[in-house]
Design a protein around this motif. Structure first.
Motif, PDB file in Angstrom:
ATOM      1  N   LEU A  92      -0.004   4.972 -14.625  1.00  0.00           N
ATOM      2  CA  LEU A  92       0.990   5.248 -13.593  1.00  0.00           C
ATOM      3  C   LEU A  92       1.640   3.939 -13.182  1.00  0.00           C
ATOM      4  O   LEU A  92       0.968   2.925 -13.001  1.00  0.00           O
ATOM      5  N   HIS A  93       2.929   3.971 -13.011  1.00  0.00           N
ATOM      6  CA  HIS A  93       3.690   2.785 -12.601  1.00  0.00           C
ATOM      7  C   HIS A  93       4.371   3.094 -11.266  1.00  0.00           C
ATOM      8  O   HIS A  93       5.182   4.012 -11.164  1.00  0.00           O
ATOM      9  N   CYS A  94       4.007   2.336 -10.209  1.00  0.00           N
ATOM     10  CA  CYS A  94       4.604   2.530  -8.892  1.00  0.00           C
ATOM     11  C   CYS A  94       4.897   1.177  -8.261  1.00  0.00           C
ATOM     12  O   CYS A  94       4.476   0.135  -8.768  1.00  0.00           O
ATOM     13  N   SER A  95       5.613   1.195  -7.150  1.00  0.00           N
ATOM     14  CA  SER A  95       5.957  -0.056  -6.486  1.00  0.00           C
ATOM     15  C   SER A  95       6.483   0.219  -5.090  1.00  0.00           C
ATOM     16  O   SER A  95       6.807   1.361  -4.734  1.00  0.00           O
ATOM     17  N   ASP A  96       6.575  -0.845  -4.276  1.00  0.00           N
ATOM     18  CA  ASP A  96       7.315  -0.830  -3.006  1.00  0.00           C
ATOM     19  C   ASP A  96       6.887   0.295  -2.058  1.00  0.00           C
ATOM     20  O   ASP A  96       7.709   1.080  -1.597  1.00  0.00           O
ATOM     21  N   ILE A 127      -3.440   2.085 -12.985  1.00  0.00           N
ATOM     22  CA  ILE A 127      -2.348   2.205 -12.022  1.00  0.00           C
ATOM     23  C   ILE A 127      -1.736   0.820 -11.873  1.00  0.00           C
ATOM     24  O   ILE A 127      -2.447  -0.153 -11.583  1.00  0.00           O
ATOM     25  N   LEU A 128      -0.437   0.713 -12.095  1.00  0.00           N
ATOM     26  CA  LEU A 128       0.279  -0.549 -11.931  1.00  0.00           C
ATOM     27  C   LEU A 128       1.067  -0.500 -10.630  1.00  0.00           C
ATOM     28  O   LEU A 128       1.895   0.392 -10.439  1.00  0.00           O
ATOM     29  N   ILE A 129       0.805  -1.444  -9.717  1.00  0.00           N
ATOM     30  CA  ILE A 129       1.516  -1.523  -8.435  1.00  0.00           C
ATOM     31  C   ILE A 129       2.321  -2.821  -8.439  1.00  0.00           C
ATOM     32  O   ILE A 129       1.759  -3.911  -8.309  1.00  0.00           O
ATOM     33  N   CYS A 130       3.639  -2.694  -8.561  1.00  0.00           N
ATOM     34  CA  CYS A 130       4.490  -3.858  -8.840  1.00  0.00           C
ATOM     35  C   CYS A 130       5.099  -4.479  -7.589  1.00  0.00           C
ATOM     36  O   CYS A 130       6.322  -4.628  -7.471  1.00  0.00           O
ATOM     37  N   GLY A 131       4.269  -4.848  -6.637  1.00  0.00           N
ATOM     38  CA  GLY A 131       4.717  -5.615  -5.484  1.00  0.00           C
ATOM     39  C   GLY A 131       5.057  -4.796  -4.263  1.00  0.00           C
ATOM     40  O   GLY A 131       5.355  -3.605  -4.333  1.00  0.00           O
ATOM     41  N   ASP A 132       5.000  -5.470  -3.106  1.00  0.00           N
ATOM     42  CA  ASP A 132       5.310  -4.867  -1.804  1.00  0.00           C
ATOM     43  C   ASP A 132       4.445  -3.640  -1.524  1.00  0.00           C
ATOM     44  O   ASP A 132       4.936  -2.609  -1.045  1.00  0.00           O
ATOM     45  N   LEU A 133       3.161  -3.780  -1.811  1.00  0.00           N
ATOM     46  CA  LEU A 133       2.215  -2.728  -1.418  1.00  0.00           C
ATOM     47  C   LEU A 133       2.200  -2.580   0.090  1.00  0.00           C
ATOM     48  O   LEU A 133       2.116  -1.474   0.621  1.00  0.00           O
ATOM     49  N   TYR A 134       2.305  -3.712   0.795  1.00  0.00           N
ATOM     50  CA  TYR A 134       2.235  -3.677   2.260  1.00  0.00           C
ATOM     51  C   TYR A 134       3.193  -4.699   2.862  1.00  0.00           C
ATOM     52  O   TYR A 134       3.765  -5.549   2.163  1.00  0.00           O
ATOM     53  N   ALA A 186       7.029  -3.358 -16.386  1.00  0.00           N
ATOM     54  CA  ALA A 186       6.932  -2.584 -15.150  1.00  0.00           C
ATOM     55  C   ALA A 186       7.551  -3.388 -14.009  1.00  0.00           C
ATOM     56  O   ALA A 186       7.052  -4.450 -13.651  1.00  0.00           O
ATOM     57  N   LEU A 187       8.628  -2.862 -13.441  1.00  0.00           N
ATOM     58  CA  LEU A 187       9.359  -3.567 -12.393  1.00  0.00           C
ATOM     59  C   LEU A 187       9.094  -2.996 -11.011  1.00  0.00           C
ATOM     60  O   LEU A 187       8.702  -1.838 -10.859  1.00  0.00           O
ATOM     61  N   GLY A 188       9.384  -3.827 -10.009  1.00  0.00           N
ATOM     62  CA  GLY A 188       9.432  -3.419  -8.613  1.00  0.00           C
ATOM     63  C   GLY A 188      10.490  -4.230  -7.903  1.00  0.00           C
ATOM     64  O   GLY A 188      11.104  -5.110  -8.489  1.00  0.00           O
TER      65      GLY A 188
END
Length: 379
Positions: free
Chosen positions: A7-11, A54-61, A190-192
């Protein structure tokens, strides 16, 4: 292993303040809870789809506002999927600062944080190499791309938080081109950073940005979610193929609407027209409505009253009054007072002006000036 699913998510921007909701502290609190729930949704989707990562591409918080209790909540979710690797890079809103939770928190064993000091992970059990650096601070204006050494027998993925194929001048954050990214030898980039979904950036079949999984403002209309991806490798370790789909995760939607109230002379007429206009909009929505048109000189819509009535039906509604009074400027120009003097001077300027664009601006200035004189302000 000839297949890698992720899964690819971000922001996500956990604990953001939602200042666009003004002083409405309850709804702001509800929206912050929505962001926590979207992480739960993503973790649940990862579990159901049996992904490897799971890829989290920045600005999780939000670094300035994040609470430890929120990080605890998210970390417990990650602990609930011990067989799924969670790989994160810091963004400009949650940089890898010395006082960040990235550096000062005991994350679950399956959480991996890419940083300038640790920009590469190799997972032999799933044949995956993941590269990325993230932000050390909130103002990085140079490409944050680490040294890359391609392993052709592995799936190679680059995670990046930044600006792709756009030029906003000297202040642009982490600028790169999709062609340079596609030429890096990665199987998936994978971008964010930008909050709107962009599939296959540059047409190279490798560069993707899912946008924010939950919309965060009125400039983020439309569907929001994550990319569910699978990379395939043939028996000889080459000809890698990508399959992907966009999965919606958002709880709420933002809408920007307009209503022409020309000819209306009561708040109740406006209210009924608005109720009809938003009849098919989900009750969980956030709606910005701009009132336009011309109103009678003695009628000023009671914006606060209309908002209060509508907010009983919809999660959040904000009204803006962009109407203009339907003045008879010919009659006003003969008045002896300030209004008459203002109109005479403006009409003369409009008559003498040859440029159509400037004439249009002068006419708008005439309307706004009369409105200011009538109401004492311009909304």
């Amino acid at each position: 292993m000839n297949k890698l699913k992720f899964l690819h998510c971000s922001d996500i921007h956990l604990d953001m303040t939602f200042t666009t909701l003004g002083a409405d502290t309850k709804r702001s609190s509800d929206r912050r809870q929505d962001l926590k729930e979207v992480v739960s949704c993503i973790v649940g989707l990862a579990k159901n789809e049996k992904v490897h990562m799971i890829l989290i591409c920045g600005d999780l918080y939000e670094h300035a506002y994040i609470r430890r209790s929120t990080i605890n909540y998210v970390n417990e979710l990650f602990k609930s999927i011990p067989d799924i690797k969670v790989i994160m890079i810091p963004g400009n809103h949650d940089p890898y600062a010395s006082n960040s939770f990235y550096q000062n928190y005991s994350w679950a064993d399956n959480v991996y944080i890419l940083s300038p000091q640790n920009s590469f992970f190799c997972f032999k059990d799933i044949n995956a190499c993941v590269f990325g650096m993230g932000f050390e601070n909130s103002n990085r204006i140079e490409p944050a791309i680490p040294q890359i050494s391609i392993n052709p027998e592995y799936f190679n993925i680059l995670m990046l938080h930044g600006t792709v194929d756009m030029n906003f001048g000297k202040t642009v954050l982490n600028p790169v081109s999709s062609s340079s990214l596609a030429g890096s030898g990665m199987d998936y980039i994978a971008l964010g950073h930008f909050h709107k979904k962009t599939s296959d950036i540059g047409g190279h079949g490798r560069v993707f940005n899912p946008g924010s999984p939950e919309p965060l403002g009125f400039d983020e209309e439309g569907e929001h979610g994550v990319f569910l991806c699978t990379l395939y490798m043939d028996a000889y370790g080459n000809r890698k193929r990508l399959e992907y789909e966009f999965v919606r995760t958002s709880k709420r939607q933002y809408y920007n609407l307009e209503l022409d109230i020309s000819g209306f002379n009561t708040d109740e007429q406006i209210l009924e027209a608005l109720k009809e206009q938003i009849n098919n909009v989900p009750l969980t929505s956030l709606i910005n409505i701009c009132l336009k048109g011309f109103t009678e000189n003695d009628f000023n819509p009671n914006i606060r009253y209309i908002e209060e009535c509508l907010n009983e039906r919809i999660f959040y509604i904000k009204l803006a009054d962009a109407t203009s009074p339907s003045y008879n400027v010919g009659e006003i120009s003969h008045e002896p007072g300030l209004r008459g003097l203002f109109v005479r001077k403006m009409l003369k300027k409009i008559e003498e002006e040859k440029d159509d664009e400037v004439r249009a601006r002068l006419k708008k200035s005439l309307d706004l000036g009369l409105k200011a004189l009538e109401k004492g302000k311009i909304d």
